[in-house]
Design a protein around this motif. Structure first.
Motif, PDB file in Angstrom:
ATOM      1  N   LYS A 155       0.825  -1.210   0.000  1.00 12.38           N
ATOM      2  CA  LYS A 155       0.000   0.000   0.000  1.00 12.38           C
ATOM      3  C   LYS A 155       0.860   1.262   0.000  1.00 12.38           C
ATOM      4  O   LYS A 155       0.531   2.243  -0.660  1.00 12.38           O
ATOM      5  CB  LYS A 155      -0.966  -0.013   1.189  1.00 12.38           C
ATOM      6  N   VAL A 156       1.947   1.252   0.752  1.00  8.52           N
ATOM      7  CA  VAL A 156       2.841   2.418   0.772  1.00  8.52           C
ATOM      8  C   VAL A 156       3.441   2.615  -0.620  1.00  8.52           C
ATOM      9  O   VAL A 156       3.535   3.742  -1.127  1.00  8.52           O
ATOM     10  CB  VAL A 156       3.930   2.252   1.862  1.00  8.52           C
ATOM     11  N   SER A 157       3.810   1.513  -1.254  1.00  4.01           N
ATOM     12  CA  SER A 157       4.358   1.587  -2.613  1.00  4.01           C
ATOM     13  C   SER A 157       3.326   2.215  -3.564  1.00  4.01           C
ATOM     14  O   SER A 157       3.653   3.072  -4.390  1.00  4.01           O
ATOM     15  CB  SER A 157       4.728   0.182  -3.079  1.00  4.01           C
ATOM     16  N   ARG A 158       2.098   1.793  -3.414  1.00  2.09           N
ATOM     17  CA  ARG A 158       1.021   2.299  -4.267  1.00  2.09           C
ATOM     18  C   ARG A 158       0.792   3.794  -4.053  1.00  2.09           C
ATOM     19  O   ARG A 158       0.592   4.543  -5.002  1.00  2.09           O
ATOM     20  CB  ARG A 158      -0.243   1.507  -3.939  1.00  2.09           C
TER      21      ARG A 158
ATOM     22  N   LEU B 271       4.768   3.511  -6.921  1.00  2.00           N
ATOM     23  CA  LEU B 271       5.984   2.717  -7.173  1.00  2.00           C
ATOM     24  C   LEU B 271       5.697   1.308  -7.677  1.00  2.00           C
ATOM     25  O   LEU B 271       6.623   0.528  -7.908  1.00  2.00           O
ATOM     26  CB  LEU B 271       6.831   2.641  -5.892  1.00  2.00           C
ATOM     27  N   GLY B 272       4.419   0.947  -7.813  1.00  2.00           N
ATOM     28  CA  GLY B 272       4.098  -0.349  -8.423  1.00  2.00           C
ATOM     29  C   GLY B 272       3.923  -1.491  -7.430  1.00  2.00           C
ATOM     30  O   GLY B 272       4.066  -1.326  -6.219  1.00  2.00           O
ATOM     31  N   TYR B 273       3.600  -2.658  -8.003  1.00  2.00           N
ATOM     32  CA  TYR B 273       3.301  -3.871  -7.233  1.00  2.00           C
ATOM     33  C   TYR B 273       4.207  -5.000  -7.700  1.00  2.00           C
ATOM     34  O   TYR B 273       4.449  -5.115  -8.910  1.00  2.00           O
ATOM     35  CB  TYR B 273       1.832  -4.274  -7.443  1.00  2.00           C
TER      36      TYR B 273
ATOM     37  N   PRO C 154       9.818  -5.359  -2.598  1.00  2.00           N
ATOM     38  CA  PRO C 154      11.170  -5.239  -3.175  1.00  2.00           C
ATOM     39  C   PRO C 154      11.527  -3.800  -3.553  1.00  2.00           C
ATOM     40  O   PRO C 154      12.654  -3.362  -3.305  1.00  2.00           O
ATOM     41  CB  PRO C 154      11.100  -6.140  -4.421  1.00  2.00           C
ATOM     42  N   VAL C 155      10.571  -3.040  -4.109  1.00  2.00           N
ATOM     43  CA  VAL C 155      10.899  -1.670  -4.555  1.00  2.00           C
ATOM     44  C   VAL C 155      11.068  -0.753  -3.343  1.00  2.00           C
ATOM     45  O   VAL C 155      11.970   0.098  -3.312  1.00  2.00           O
ATOM     46  CB  VAL C 155       9.857  -1.143  -5.586  1.00  2.00           C
ATOM     47  N   VAL C 156      10.246  -0.951  -2.314  1.00  2.00           N
ATOM     48  CA  VAL C 156      10.392  -0.130  -1.101  1.00  2.00           C
ATOM     49  C   VAL C 156      11.761  -0.404  -0.468  1.00  2.00           C
ATOM     50  O   VAL C 156      12.491   0.524  -0.093  1.00  2.00           O
ATOM     51  CB  VAL C 156       9.247  -0.423  -0.097  1.00  2.00           C
ATOM     52  N   GLU C 157      12.127  -1.695  -0.384  1.00  2.00           N
ATOM     53  CA  GLU C 157      13.434  -2.022   0.212  1.00  2.00           C
ATOM     54  C   GLU C 157      14.574  -1.357  -0.574  1.00  2.00           C
ATOM     55  O   GLU C 157      15.475  -0.775   0.011  1.00  2.00           O
ATOM     56  CB  GLU C 157      13.641  -3.544   0.242  1.00  2.00           C
ATOM     57  N   ARG C 158      14.501  -1.420  -1.909  1.00  2.00           N
ATOM     58  CA  ARG C 158      15.586  -0.865  -2.736  1.00  2.00           C
ATOM     59  C   ARG C 158      15.670   0.653  -2.583  1.00  2.00           C
ATOM     60  O   ARG C 158      16.742   1.209  -2.358  1.00  2.00           O
ATOM     61  CB  ARG C 158      15.333  -1.249  -4.193  1.00  2.00           C
ATOM     62  N   LEU C 159      14.519   1.336  -2.658  1.00  2.00           N
ATOM     63  CA  LEU C 159      14.543   2.805  -2.611  1.00  2.00           C
ATOM     64  C   LEU C 159      14.812   3.324  -1.199  1.00  2.00           C
ATOM     65  O   LEU C 159      15.220   4.476  -1.028  1.00  2.00           O
ATOM     66  CB  LEU C 159      13.220   3.370  -3.146  1.00  2.00           C
ATOM     67  N   ALA C 160      14.595   2.486  -0.183  1.00  2.00           N
ATOM     68  CA  ALA C 160      14.851   2.914   1.203  1.00  2.00           C
ATOM     69  C   ALA C 160      16.335   2.857   1.553  1.00  2.00           C
ATOM     70  O   ALA C 160      16.767   3.448   2.537  1.00  2.00           O
ATOM     71  CB  ALA C 160      14.070   2.013   2.173  1.00  2.00           C
TER      72      ALA C 160
END
Ligand code: KG4
Ligand code: ZN
Length: 361
Positions: A174-177, A181-183, A187-193
């Motif tokens: 949900k935070v990604s959305r 940042l997509g679904y 993985p994308v949250v971890e990378r961008l964090a």
């Protein structure tokens, strides 16, 4: 004993062949991530429709990857629940048809029993992992589940806690959305964090009004999700955060989510007196969670075991592995072939893992 298992509870169409509950001979997965990505989450009807398309090729692939024929297979394992009912029914119906056509026993498996079992899996050219001692504590943390268990032996599990609202993976999604940042979001949250400061924003930890042991171990992620949304709205004049601001926001969110998971798992291990903790499910792929959990438990003299990432996310090897103990009991009771009662088996969309795994048939 070689078990071929099918898993279709969510958005992965998976089949695997596992020997003696641990040796993975083949485990192809047809993922639907691209199908659902444009909707920002799993669309149940599309999941069912894609399982229908992918299931037969995936089963054929498993047999050919393992170099086996149906004559080599001793039983068929199937995820009976919990999950999306339409998705479950595709796999269950195919498993039933195969069990009937090839005269094999059909072994129902609880999806979370699969996640808890994944830590015992290995490739044929690797040594068998020692695995956790009994009883141990397991945290199953995925897009659909966040729960702690005491695992007494391969077929006896007691649920210690659950999430009271969202699952941890759902919060990542949900935070990604919210940030476009997509679904899937994890993985994308971890990378961008990664370049972010986890101390930049202090997000609250959940506090339950009711006391008692359960409140010490239960989870809640909807407050954290709302706190992130509130932060984004408060800074709306600057547009959606990007660059360092986004990295700081994501790192702070991830820190709060990980803190919650670590604190409660640590408490559970202390309550049970467990020397080993197993971390499984899709969110267990998160390297910050793995590291923080490992370090925190080590302070208490507790060891952490995590399956390899391929077997943390949904897969059929964990289902074939978990089916092994029940397959032996099933064959002892009903014989080695297909049993008439197998034909009556249905999917269970909501199914709590809180009793011996050999559940009602
Ligand atoms: O176990 P799984 O494949 O499916 C369920 O049973 O739900 O888990 C998928 C979930 C998704 O919510 C995804 O965002 C999350 O696992 N996930 C992660 C990471 N990789 C996957 N969450 C945080 N960090 C990751 N690296
Ligand atoms: Zn799962």
């Amino acid at each position: 004993m070689k078990i071929l298992a099918i898993e279709t509870s969510c958005d992965e169409t998976a089949c695997a062949i596992v020997e003696d509950g641990h040796r993975v001979l083949a485990d192809p997965v047809a993922t639907q991530i691209e199908v659902h990505a444009r909707y920002g989450g799993v669309v149940p009807e599309l999941a069912s429709r894609n399982h229908v398309v992918d299931i037969v090729p995936v089963v054929r692939q498993a047999l050919s990857d393992a170099g086996l024929t149906w004559a080599d297979i001793d039983a068929i394992g199937i995820t009976r629940g919990p999950g999306l009912v339409g998705a479950l029914l595709v796999g269950l119906q195919v498993a039933k048809a195969l069990a009937f056509a090839h005269d094999k026993p059909l072994v129902p498996v609880h999806h979370l029993a699969g996640h808890l079992h994944a830590v015992f899996l290995h490739r044929p050219d690797e040594p068998k992992p020692a695995g956790p001692a009994w009883p141990h504590v397991a945290l199953a943390v995925s897009g659909g589940h966040t729960a702690l268990y005491r695992v007494d032996d391969p077929t006896t599990v007691h649920q210690l806690s659950n999430t009271r609202d969202d699952a941890a993976g759902e919060a990542f999604d949900k935070v990604s959305r919210m940030l476009g940042l997509g679904y899937p979001g994890g993985p994308v949250v971890e990378r961008l964090a990664r370049p972010g400061d986890p101390e930049a924003i202090r997000f609250p930890q959940p506090r339950f009004k009711d006391g008692g042991p359960r409140a010490q171990l239960d989870f809640s992620f909807s407050g954290l999700k709302t706190a992130v949304l509130t932060w984004i709205k408060r800074h709306a004049a600057e547009g959606l955060p990007e660059g360092q601001a986004r990295a700081d926001l994501l790192a702070s969110f991830q820190r709060a989510a990980v803190d919650q998971l670590v604190l409660r798992t640590r408490r559970a291990a202390a309550q049970v007196g467990a020397g080993d903790v197993v971390l499984s499910g899709g969110v267990a792929c998160n390297s910050v969670l793995r590291q923080r959990m490992r370090d925190a438990l080590a302070e208490d003299g507790v060891a952490l075991q995590v399956p390899r990432p391929r077997w943390c996310t949904d897969n059929a090897a964990m289902i074939a592995g978990a089916a092994f103990a029940n397959a032996q009991a099933r064959i002892a009771a009903l014989g080695p072939g297909h049993a008439p009662e197998d034909r009556r088996m249905t999917a269970i969309a909501s199914w709590r893992l809180h009793r011996p795994l050999e559940a009602a048939r």
